[in-house]
Write an enzyme that holds these catalytic residues in place. Sequence first.
Site, PDB file in Angstrom:
ATOM      1  N   SER A 115      11.308   8.178  37.061  1.00 55.32           N
ATOM      2  CA  SER A 115      11.940   8.728  35.869  1.00 55.32           C
ATOM      3  C   SER A 115      13.385   9.145  36.170  1.00 55.32           C
ATOM      4  O   SER A 115      14.164   8.364  36.695  1.00 55.32           O
ATOM      5  CB  SER A 115      11.101   9.893  35.332  1.00 55.32           C
ATOM      6  N   GLU A 134       6.608   2.329  26.746  1.00 55.51           N
ATOM      7  CA  GLU A 134       7.331   3.592  26.920  1.00 55.51           C
ATOM      8  C   GLU A 134       8.784   3.447  26.481  1.00 55.51           C
ATOM      9  O   GLU A 134       9.348   2.354  26.458  1.00 55.51           O
ATOM     10  CB  GLU A 134       7.223   4.103  28.357  1.00 55.51           C
ATOM     11  N   HIS A 140       4.142   7.200  30.756  1.00 52.30           N
ATOM     12  CA  HIS A 140       5.302   7.268  31.632  1.00 52.30           C
ATOM     13  C   HIS A 140       4.876   7.777  33.007  1.00 52.30           C
ATOM     14  O   HIS A 140       4.194   8.791  33.132  1.00 52.30           O
ATOM     15  CB  HIS A 140       6.313   8.219  30.994  1.00 52.30           C
TER      16      HIS A 140
END
Length: 303
Positions: A145, A238, A268
């Site tokens: 991320s 996502e 995610h």
Amino acid sequence: MSLRQRLLNGFLRRVEKPWLARVTDPAMERRAFDRAARFFRTPPFACYLPDDVAGVPGDWAWVRPSRDEIILYIHGGAHLIGSPRTHRAMLARLSQMTGLRVFLPDYRLAPENPFPASLQDARTVWQGLVARGYAPDRIVLGGDSSGGGVMLALLAALLADGQRPAAAFAFSPWTDLTLSGESFTSNAARDVLLPASQAETVLEYYLAGQSPDDPRASPLFATFPDAPPIFLQAAKTEILRDDTLRMAGALRAQGAEVTVDLWGHLPHVWPIFQGWLPEADEALGRVAGFIETVLRAPRPGGS
């Protein structure tokens, strides 16, 4: 799709995503994520060792290491939350699969420490590990991320200085802080975890007025001369899907060898649910296979 995946998707969509869409206090989010870490399954014989690398605290995670190479992993959390504790169970499982020790820096977070503090800390840790005797080609970079974005920005900076890690991998990296990816809007309803509506608030905290197209913040716009092999993993549904796909395209355009592992309707950074979710275990296994293949390959110069 496994039954556990269906149940997890339903819980995240109905409970976690609405809560994330409402909360605006990073301190509250940090406490909640830290509490959730209790439910991430630690593999048998996992060891966690606090350490300080060049002034940056962090944790080592491993399970019966059998190799000299290491992983430097930058955890995610929208640049605002997360810690070695929230991610070390996942990395211990990856250590079990690869035989590598993993170091997770407890780097500075926004809003108290906005951009580029996290990148500076990551660079400091890299230099500290090299000073300890870990050659660049014995270090694998990883992240997820926002941490995957920091990791890729670190990779670009290292390559510009002639330092080439062994490899790099990222789970659903956030690579474009201009939010121009098509999936950011088209997948806003399909993403079971991330509320797209919170992105602007996150960027205000993290960038503190600096430009989102700065390559150090958005590695999609960075250059990667002589990049090592790179593995990128994401889910089709996502909001950050296109951050992965466009990053892969940009890297390939610069001559990099990139593997894209695109999955179906998953949350995610779903590998964090390893030990509970079969798809998470399989996803980590694919990363482990990539790392093993890279480290088995002959090194430049025959080393």
